[in-house]
Motif scaffolding. Sequence first.
Motif, short mmCIF file in Angstrom:
data_model
loop_
_atom_site.label_atom_id
_atom_site.label_comp_id
_atom_site.label_asym_id
_atom_site.label_seq_id
_atom_site.Cartn_x
_atom_site.Cartn_y
_atom_site.Cartn_z
N GLY A 52 0.80 -1.23 0.00
CA GLY A 52 0.00 0.00 0.00
C GLY A 52 0.83 1.27 0.00
N ALA A 53 2.17 1.14 -0.09
CA ALA A 53 3.01 2.35 -0.04
C ALA A 53 3.02 3.03 -1.41
N GLN A 54 2.74 4.31 -1.39
CA GLN A 54 2.69 5.12 -2.62
C GLN A 54 3.88 6.07 -2.64
N PRO A 55 4.30 6.54 -3.84
CA PRO A 55 5.38 7.52 -3.89
C PRO A 55 5.12 8.68 -2.92
N GLY A 56 6.14 9.07 -2.20
CA GLY A 56 6.01 10.16 -1.22
C GLY A 56 5.73 9.65 0.19
N ASP A 57 5.26 8.39 0.30
CA ASP A 57 5.02 7.83 1.63
C ASP A 57 6.35 7.52 2.32
N ARG A 58 6.35 7.59 3.64
CA ARG A 58 7.55 7.24 4.40
C ARG A 58 7.57 5.73 4.69
N ILE A 59 8.80 5.21 4.70
CA ILE A 59 9.02 3.82 5.13
C ILE A 59 10.08 3.86 6.23
N VAL A 60 9.68 3.48 7.44
CA VAL A 60 10.60 3.50 8.58
C VAL A 60 11.25 2.12 8.67
N VAL A 61 12.59 2.11 8.74
CA VAL A 61 13.31 0.82 8.71
C VAL A 61 14.28 0.74 9.89
N GLN A 62 14.07 -0.25 10.76
CA GLN A 62 15.03 -0.51 11.83
C GLN A 62 15.36 -2.00 11.81
N VAL A 63 16.39 -2.32 11.01
CA VAL A 63 16.78 -3.74 10.88
C VAL A 63 18.29 -3.84 10.88
N ASP A 64 18.78 -5.06 11.16
CA ASP A 64 20.22 -5.28 11.12
C ASP A 64 20.75 -5.12 9.71
N LYS A 65 22.01 -4.76 9.63
CA LYS A 65 22.65 -4.59 8.32
C LYS A 65 22.68 -5.94 7.59
N SER A 66 22.25 -5.94 6.36
CA SER A 66 22.26 -7.16 5.55
C SER A 66 22.16 -6.77 4.08
#
Length: 504
Positions: A52-66
């Motif tokens: 459901g993410a559209q251009p301009g939407d934020r995506i918050v990411v907190q994951v280990d480096k991979s």
Amino acid sequence: MTDQANLFARFLAAAKQAGDKPFLVEGDTVRLSYADLDRETARRAAALAGLGAQPGDRIVVQVDKSIENVLLYLASLRAGLVYVPLNTAYTPAELDYFIGDAEPAVVVCDPAKQSAIADVAGTAKLVTLDAEGMGTLTDAVQAKDTTDLETAHRATDDLAAICYTSGTTGRSKGAMLSHGNLASNAETLFDIWHWQPDDVLIHALPIYHVHGLFVALHLALLGGSTIRFHQGFDAGAVLADLPRSSVLMGVPTFYVRLAAHDGLTRDAARNMRLFISGSAPLLESTFAEFEAKTCMRMLERYGMTEAGMICSNPYDGERVPGTVGFPLPGVSARVADESGAEVPRGEPGVLEIKGPNLFQGYWKKPDKTAEEMRADGYFVTGDIATMDADGRVAIVGRAKDLIIAGGLNIYPKEIELAIDAVPGVGESAVIGVPHPDLGEAVVAVVTRIDPDLNEAAVLEALGDLARFKQPRRVIFADALPRNAMGKVQKAKLREAHAGLYSSS
Ligand code: MCA
Ligand code: AMP
């Protein structure tokens, strides 16, 4: 599509040129080739759209480096999303604020944190990704087999990322970085550092901050160059990769640890072209020790989240330890007094800068943005600098109350507020003291109302703060030194405790 400014479009063009050259390599294994980049990012961008993410939407990411994390970042750009990376050390209590502020459409977290984060995710879609690249996000990707997906159209000023940076007074502020900001900075560095397509970059930085996420990844991607990918920094592992690499980017702690290792020799570094240091001051002694062991002069540069890279020592000219070189081409810099007037060359003042790399302001905080901007568009960095007659800049101090430990920024105010809330505490002052490994270590000087309060009890009460922010020592004092205005004299405290970690 003539004015396509999506940074990912540049990366894709470079990937096409690079053909089947390795992009991400771990040990002896090619984990991803440039030939795979189009398909793998298309699948992930399609999966994000499916959430459901559209251009301009934020995506918050907190994951280990991979490797998957790198692909997630690139897919987010491709889908036109605004990528919001978060330090993996942040606690759920800290995340609550970031998610509330960023109002993301999607949150990606480690499966182990899913239930804690579900409580603070609000209306965002919550998906998971672990260090091995598995999780519900990967399940969604596996359901997609898109090979042909147009890169979302973005204009130069459209946001590519929001990077949170703490403030000296209030809560963290999200620095809004556009596709144009990131592209101009990457292209300038590519040029001045003489980036070569056949460069091999050792990547051991985290990818939740500007240094590892933008500076390191972007240069390799623009060049279609190979990255030797490390999940974290381990001096032995980096040294093992040196003979088959040409560039290393690191914070000073990397170089302190490498210089202390027997494996750092001229022979080990024989194929290296460039050792780049930044994010915190590089001690002249580290520079000298590194040169003595490798016969190479490190290149120190200076930057900040709000502007990416700002100054760099020259590639060809003299690299002077204790300086950060010259403003990058296209970047204007001046050393100014409190009114914004330039001070005479050689005298200290606050560094102010302007250029295509300068951010679009703080997310949802126009008043905070205005506080740090001059009427003529210069941004007040809060770093105290000198500029010599030739324009060479040295960072000589900080006007902002900030501690940098191992390249990570810690704002004392946030820690003081947490300590002051501990029962039995009178007041507190948090300072940075010299530390041989981290550059600075966080120390709290505390007065107590309860005479039985001890160090362990204070530290135990700070569990909602990320570990790297927590004081390494709590020192009790009868009173905090204050000046005539009643302001705590932190310089006096720093002086009094300067020897806490020194061996002499
Ligand atoms: C880990 N710990 C730290 C730090 N890192 N404490 C203070 N400061 C730190 N930076 C704590 C952990 O919580 C843990 O505590 C203990 O130290 C050991 O943790 P470990 O994970 O083993 O540490 P490490 O792997 O040795 O990490 C140290 C590190 C790392 C390699 C220096 O922090 C790092 O990669 N820093 C780079 C940060 C960075 O990318 N900065 C760029 C920001 P305990 O054992 O008690 O639980 S971008 C920027 O500043 C601007 C734009 C610029 O100019 O680049
Ligand atoms: P951040 O908020 O993480 O972007 O950190 C930016 C801050 O790191 C700058 O404002 C400086 O105080 C510091 N910094 C970055 N590079 C250097 C450097 N080479 N020398 C001294 N300080 C640096």
